[in-house]
Structures are given as C-alpha cells and as structure tokens.
Design a protein around this motif. Structure first.
Motif, PDB file in Angstrom:
ATOM      1  N   ASP A  87       0.635  -0.968   0.059  1.00 23.78           N
ATOM      2  CA  ASP A  87      -0.250   0.140   0.331  1.00 23.78           C
ATOM      3  C   ASP A  87       0.619   1.206   0.014  1.00 23.78           C
ATOM      4  N   ALA A  88       0.874   2.269  -0.704  1.00 23.21           N
ATOM      5  CA  ALA A  88       1.400   3.340  -1.071  1.00 23.21           C
ATOM      6  C   ALA A  88       1.887   4.377  -0.055  1.00 23.21           C
ATOM      7  N   THR A  89       0.354   3.978   1.038  1.00 24.03           N
ATOM      8  CA  THR A  89       0.135   5.054   2.088  1.00 24.03           C
ATOM      9  C   THR A  89      -0.284   4.045   3.894  1.00 24.03           C
ATOM     10  N   PRO A  90       0.605   2.844   3.410  1.00 25.60           N
ATOM     11  CA  PRO A  90       0.292   2.643   5.073  1.00 25.60           C
ATOM     12  C   PRO A  90      -0.576   3.164   5.859  1.00 25.60           C
ATOM     13  N   SER A  91      -0.300   4.454   7.051  1.00 23.50           N
ATOM     14  CA  SER A  91      -1.171   5.116   7.335  1.00 23.50           C
ATOM     15  C   SER A  91      -2.484   4.715   7.313  1.00 23.50           C
ATOM     16  N   ALA A  92      -2.953   4.922   6.245  1.00 23.95           N
ATOM     17  CA  ALA A  92      -4.284   5.321   5.054  1.00 23.95           C
ATOM     18  C   ALA A  92      -5.362   3.755   5.801  1.00 23.95           C
ATOM     19  N   ILE A  93      -4.739   2.832   5.978  1.00 27.60           N
ATOM     20  CA  ILE A  93      -5.189   1.647   5.591  1.00 27.60           C
ATOM     21  C   ILE A  93      -6.193   2.036   6.845  1.00 27.60           C
ATOM     22  N   ARG A  94      -7.408   0.937   6.536  1.00 21.41           N
ATOM     23  CA  ARG A  94      -7.800   1.253   8.099  1.00 21.41           C
ATOM     24  C   ARG A  94      -8.522  -0.855   8.583  1.00 21.41           C
ATOM     25  N   ALA A  95      -8.804  -0.713   9.976  1.00 27.74           N
ATOM     26  CA  ALA A  95      -8.516  -1.977  10.261  1.00 27.74           C
ATOM     27  C   ALA A  95      -9.387  -1.955  11.662  1.00 27.74           C
ATOM     28  N   LEU A  96     -11.154  -1.134  12.025  1.00 24.91           N
ATOM     29  CA  LEU A  96     -11.544  -1.138  12.636  1.00 24.91           C
ATOM     30  C   LEU A  96     -12.087  -2.124  13.034  1.00 24.91           C
ATOM     31  N   GLU A  97     -12.479  -3.257  12.499  1.00 24.12           N
ATOM     32  CA  GLU A  97     -13.487  -4.762  13.256  1.00 24.12           C
ATOM     33  C   GLU A  97     -12.270  -5.704  13.387  1.00 24.12           C
TER      34      GLU A  97
END
Length: 675
Positions: A87-97
């Motif tokens: 992913d070009a922007t790892p900080s934008a990866i969403r993992a809430l569940e």
C-alpha cells in the motif's frame, strides 16, 4: 415490432460483446507436512512448502493494481492462506473490526473465494482484515449464529509497506464433494478503502467460471458425526398491553450426510428480530423489505427464485429445511412451514450444474390452508455463459384456487467485460400468473428492457472514476394496450478525494400516466460505512402530480467503537410525508454491545434499545426495551436467553418433543437465574 431505439441499443450492445476468451490461470497445490502458525506475521520458513502466486488487477478496468503476494496450502484438516499486500500509504489502511463473522466492507480486506468441487456452483468466501476481523459467506447461505455458521482463524497486522494476514480455514466449514483429487476453482479479491477499488488475482472479464484452478488438491473425507445442534430460546418480561410475558421456542440443526443439512424450528422468535424499514419512495408496484430471520437464511442461496420470497410467510409455528448437495453437480433445497390448523407452505428447488458454464434450475412452491387460496407454482430456468456473454430463459406456471392457471416466460442476454456491461431481457407474462409465495409485483404484460453502460477508472488527475448508464423498456398488456415504458440516462463522477456525484433523468409512462424525473446524489467519502454524508434529491412528475423527494444520510463514528447512522427523508407527493431513522451501536468488547433505533414517521415515534452479549460460541443474552418492529413505541421490557448445546445421536432420528422439553427446561432455569 421492436422500436428503432431498442434496435439501436441492441446493435451497439452486440457489437461491444464481441470479445476473445482467455485462458484460466492455474496454481499447483501443495500439501503441507506441517501447518504454519497463524499469528499475522508471514514467516518464510513456515510457508516454504505452500504454493506462491502474485499480482492483482483492477476488477473493472483490468489494469495492474497495487502488488499482492499470496501463499496457499492444505492438509487433511484445513486450507491455509496468507496475503501480503503493498500500500502506497500504510497510515491510511483501515482495520477497525476485530471480531469474528462481522461485516468488513468498511475496512481494507482480502478475500479467498473457493469452490472445492471445481464446478463454481458452490463457492464460499473467506474475508479478513489487518486486525484479525473476519467474515465468511458459506455456499448455500447460513444464519449468523456461530455454532451453526462456524468460523475460521485469521490474524493480521499493518506493516511499513502495507499489511498482511494469515488464515486457517477448516475443510468442515464447506460442503465438500466426494473425497479424491480435484481441481478447486478459486480467486483472491482485495478491497482498499483509500482507493475505494476492488482488485482480483484472476481477472478475465468478470464471469466466475474464469476463476483460477488450484490443481491437484486431495479433498479429504471428513469424519461424519451424528450430532444435533440445539438453539433453545426463552424470553420473559412485561408489556403494557399484554402484561407479563413468558415464551420460548427451539431452533435445531443436524447434518444428514457429509453434504446435506437439516434445520428445524418450533415457535421461532420473529418478534425480536429487527426488520428493515422501507423508505418513503413512491412506486407503482409493490416493494418488499429484506428478510433477516435466521430460519430463512439457512440455505437461502439454494432457494433464490421469483417463486419464493420468505417475507410472504409472516408467521409459523414450526418449520423444516433440508438443503445441500447430491453428488458433484446437483444442489437442492426443500423447505416446509406450518401455522397449525391454518396454513402449510412448501418450497423445493434443484439446480443441476451441467458444467461451469451451463446451469439448469427447477423450483416449485405450494400453499394450502384456510388463510389464503391454495396455490401451486413451478419454474424452469436455464442459463449459459460463453466468454463474456451469457444467455438464458425462464418459464413459470401457476395453478391458483382463485385465479386459475397462468404462465410466464422470459429470455435474457448479458455481457460483462472490464468496464462495459449490459443486459437485455424479453418478457411475456400472463394475466393469471400468480405465485402467492413469490415476488412477482406485476402481471399481464409483454415486451423488453435493456440496460447497459461503461464504468471507467482514471489513473491520473482529480477524477478517479466516471460512468454512463442507459436503460430503455417498453411493455404492453397481453391485449396490445399500452402498459408502461421508460427511457433513462444516468451518469456518475467520483473524484480522487472521495467526493461522488450521481445524476440522471428518466422519462416514463405507466398506464395513463406520463412521468418524468430528475435525480441528483452527492456523497463523501463514497462507500464509507463508518463516516459518510450523502444528499439525495429527485424531482419531477409522478402519477399526474408534482413530486419532490429529499433525503440526508449521515454516518458518523465519534469513537472507534461507537457508531451512529442518521437518515431523514422528506417527500412531497399528493401530501407531505417525513421519516427519520436514527440507529446507534456501541461495542463494549467481549462480544457485548448496546444498540438502538428510533423511528419517527409523520409524528409517530417508534424504536427500541437493547443490550446484547452475542456473536461468540456459548450462551447469548438480550435485554430489549421496546419493540424492534413496532411503528410506535411499545412499553415493553424483555430478557431473552439463547442456550446452544449439542446432542450426539446413535441413530438418525429426531425425538422432537423430548428435545423441546429438555431445551425449554434449561432455558427457564437460566431465565430464573438471570431474573
């Protein structure tokens, strides 16, 4: 005779459908001597024996997507899968569940799609995110209770270059073909919340039979245990109108064979199952809300046809449902419900998978009793797909106590490849066609409908995606008099910052009315199930009167485990009507949550609040204030307990009365303890 506009649409459609078939990709399977540790960190030594493959393509455009590398292997107990996604922007990866068997559509996720039989008639989907959250859709359809649905183990983590996940998927979760060496069909699908795009490993135009082959897998023969899974429930409480309430019932399930399931219910609890609420949108035809009742979710995929809409069965005292596979090519479902002394309904369907490209389905429904006219309906459907083209036909006949004998026929042609898709269908539906257990909102018409369009992704610039869609239809009654018609053009534009515009115009006619309607929708960010604002507005003329329809949808998440959803709709048509729906959920952890819904419609208030401990194995508890499905608030407080347990059977039989007495005794004891 077909109109000039229809022939023009069809000519363009057929020219676009000329395409070359492509080869199906394959991966040589690997049987593992030692299974990897599922901890969310892909260790090269642990996965050294597994097959490795890589690459992803945008699901619509076919263009190369962000890189993905995958591992897959198996042993006699399970399939093992791992994914490493850049992913070009790892900080934008969403993992809430983080929970088991929950929706992951709002998170970055990856899905293994698998059909062990190799026919693609029974494929299951196993999804996972970077926080260990999981979701599975088992072939045939199953209710959400973990004891019945089953689960798989998955772990994940976010890395400096993206994210990765590992999973162990037991064979016993799936309906397996007979043991032996086979070539299961499979694919891998990834969804990115940052780009709002889906990408796949095997991209060959979209049809499922293009999924890849996992070559040479030794399908094991799973040990068959005669076990009866029981889900007795009971609830007690107080309601202002009825006074004290004490009730209970039983759901139960067992495997008749390795590939056939039996589900039964006695006095099912439909009262406390939250139903969907229809919007205020005007329609000339009947609409039905979604059905969320667990009994009808079991095997639901095997029953899907115009003949059966479970919403038609509002109440029942007992029901039985048998579904599964007969050999490698036949799936079936047989369902029966009864309202003692008043009504009996039966549904049966069988699907013959001639090969991955050709399918034949036969369905039948029957209704008898004092509440509604006796009715019998039969359906035959054949569908075939060649390359990116699909075509098929369907025939329905009914015999009704009131309407007599009726029939209907339709034929279809579909195309799907990359950003282009289209569908044309011809109907000839008789005036007396009446499947009372199905959903057929209109009769007595013949004619055609066409819809198609282009959905194109843009690689650079402020515009991320655009689409144009057109539709046309023309239907007359069987006597040749005009029935209805429409011409519509829609467009969509999605910006790279997530802002999405949808707009359109439709000119239509229905009987003596001549209508027109404009549509406009704005949302940001598109498809975000946690935080999104959406405005919809439509205006024009419907049924001879000015029509205006405005709605606001607002999804907001002030904290990671607190979710709100607000929808307000205002409609002016003959008179003004308004509806507001506010829902909220707070995840307390440890499979506990507090949720509620408030509904206001034209001055009437309804709603409920609940605390629940559910979603994991073991007992489930629900404390419910109000009625989830009442249009007005009802002063009601209910404590409900579900106590799953299993009985091993020496012989294959179902001593129902003895089981129910034992189950209800346990529930009453637990209710007294909780009270």
């Amino acid at each position: 005779m077909p109109s000039v506009r229809f022939l023009t649409f069809l000519s363009v459609f057929l020219l676009a459908a000329l395409s070359l078939a492509q080869n199906v990709p394959s991966v040589n399977s690997k049987k593992l001597a030692k299974p990897p540790t599922i901890d969310g960190t892909i260790n090269a030594e642990e996965w050294a024996e597994a097959a490795v493959f890589s690459g992803l393509k945008d699901q619509q455009s076919g263009e190369t997507a962000e890189f993905g590398e995958f591992w897959i292997g198996y042993d006699s107990e399970a399939i093992y899968f791992a994914a490493r996604l850049k992913d070009a922007t790892p900080s934008a990866i969403r993992a809430l569940e983080y929970r088991t068997n929950v929706g992951l559509s709002g998170d970055d996720n990856v899905t293994l799609i698998l059909d062990p039989s190799g026919t693609l008639g029974s494929y299951s989907e196993f999804s996972m995110n970077a926080a260990g959250g999981s979701n599975l859709e088992i072939a045939g359809g199953r209710a959400i209770k973990r004891e019945w649905l089953g689960d798989f183990v998955t772990k994940g983590r976010i890395t400096d270059t993206g994210w990765e996940a590992e999973a162990r998927i037991p064979w016993k979760l799936m309906q397996l073909p007979s043991a032996g060496t086979r070539n299961p069909r499979f694919n891998v699908q990834r969804y990115s919340t940052r780009t709002q795009r889906e990408s796949v490993w095997a991209h060959l135009g979209g049809p499922t039979f293009y999924y890849g082959n996992l070559m040479g897998v030794e399908i094991p023969k799973m040990p068959f245990e005669r076990k009866l899974k029981l889900l007795p429930y009971g609830f007690l409480g107080h309601e202002e109108e009825e006074g004290a309430i004490l009730d209970g019932g039983l759901d139960f399930k067992s495997s008749l064979t390795e590939s056939i399931e039996f589900v039964g219910t006695i006095r099912p609890d439909f009262r406390n199952v939250e139903g969907d609420i229809l919007s205020l949108d005007f329609s000339y035809l009947e609409r039905l809300p979604e059905d969320n009742r667990p009994f009808f979710q079991e095997g639901a995929q095997y029953y899907g046809s115009l003949l059966f809409a479970p919403q038609r069965i509002e109440r029942l005292d007992a029901g039985a449902n048998v579904y599964g596979r007969l050999g490698d090519k036949i799936t079936f479902g047989a369902l029966a419900t009864t309202l003692f002394g008043d009504e009996v309904a039966t549904v049966g369907t069988a699907t013959y998978e001639i090969d991955p490209k050709r399918v034949l389905r036969i369905s039948n429904t029957s209704l008898s009793g004092d509440l509604r006219p006796d009715n019998n309906a039969t359906l035959f459907r054949y569908f075939e797909r060649q390359g990116s083209i699909g075509y098929g036909a369907r025939y329905i006949s009914t015999d009704d106590e009131v309407d007599g004998t009726g029939s209907g026929f339709d034929a279809e042609f579909a195309y799907s490849k990359g950003p282009i898709s289209g569908h044309v269908q011809y109907f000839d539906v008789g005036e007396l066609l009446q499947p009372r257990l199905g959903f057929l909102p209109e009769r007595d018409y013949k004619g055609y409908q066409f819809e198609g369009g282009i959905d194109k992704q843009v690689e650079k610039g402020s515009i991320m995606e655009w689409g144009i869609f057109a539709a046309t239809s023309a239907f007359d009654h069987q006597n040749g008099e005009f029935y209805r018609s429409s011409d519509a053009l829609f467009g969509s534009l999605t910006m790279r910052d997530g802002l999405d515009f949808d707009f359109g115009y439709e000119k239509s006619g229905f009987e003596k009315n001549r209508d027109h309607m404009y549509f406009l929708s704005i949302e940001k960010p598109r498809r975000d199930v946690y935080r999104r604002v959406q405005l919809d507005y439509s205006w024009g003329e419907f049924a001879g009167e000015e029509y205006k329809n405005a709605s606001l949808t607002w999804l907001f998440r002030p904290k990671d485990k607190l979710q709100f959803a607000l929808r307000h709709q205002w409609v002016s048509h003959f008179e003004v009507s308004e509806q507001t729906i506010l829902t909220t959920t707070f995840d307390m952890g440890n499979n506990q949550s507090v949720s509620g819904r408030i509904v206001r419609r034209d001055g009437d208030f309804g709603g409920y609040f609940s605390w629940r401990k559910s979603g994991n194995a073991g007992n489930e508890y629900f404390l419910i204030l109000g009625d989830p499905n009442s249009p007005t608030f009802r002063a009601s407080l209910i404590l409900k307990v579900v106590m799953p347990f299993d009985l091993k059977l020496r012989r294959f039989q179902f001593p129902l009365l003895r089981i129910q007495k034992l189950a209800l005794k346990r529930v009453r004891s637990e209710l007294r303890r909780k009270a």
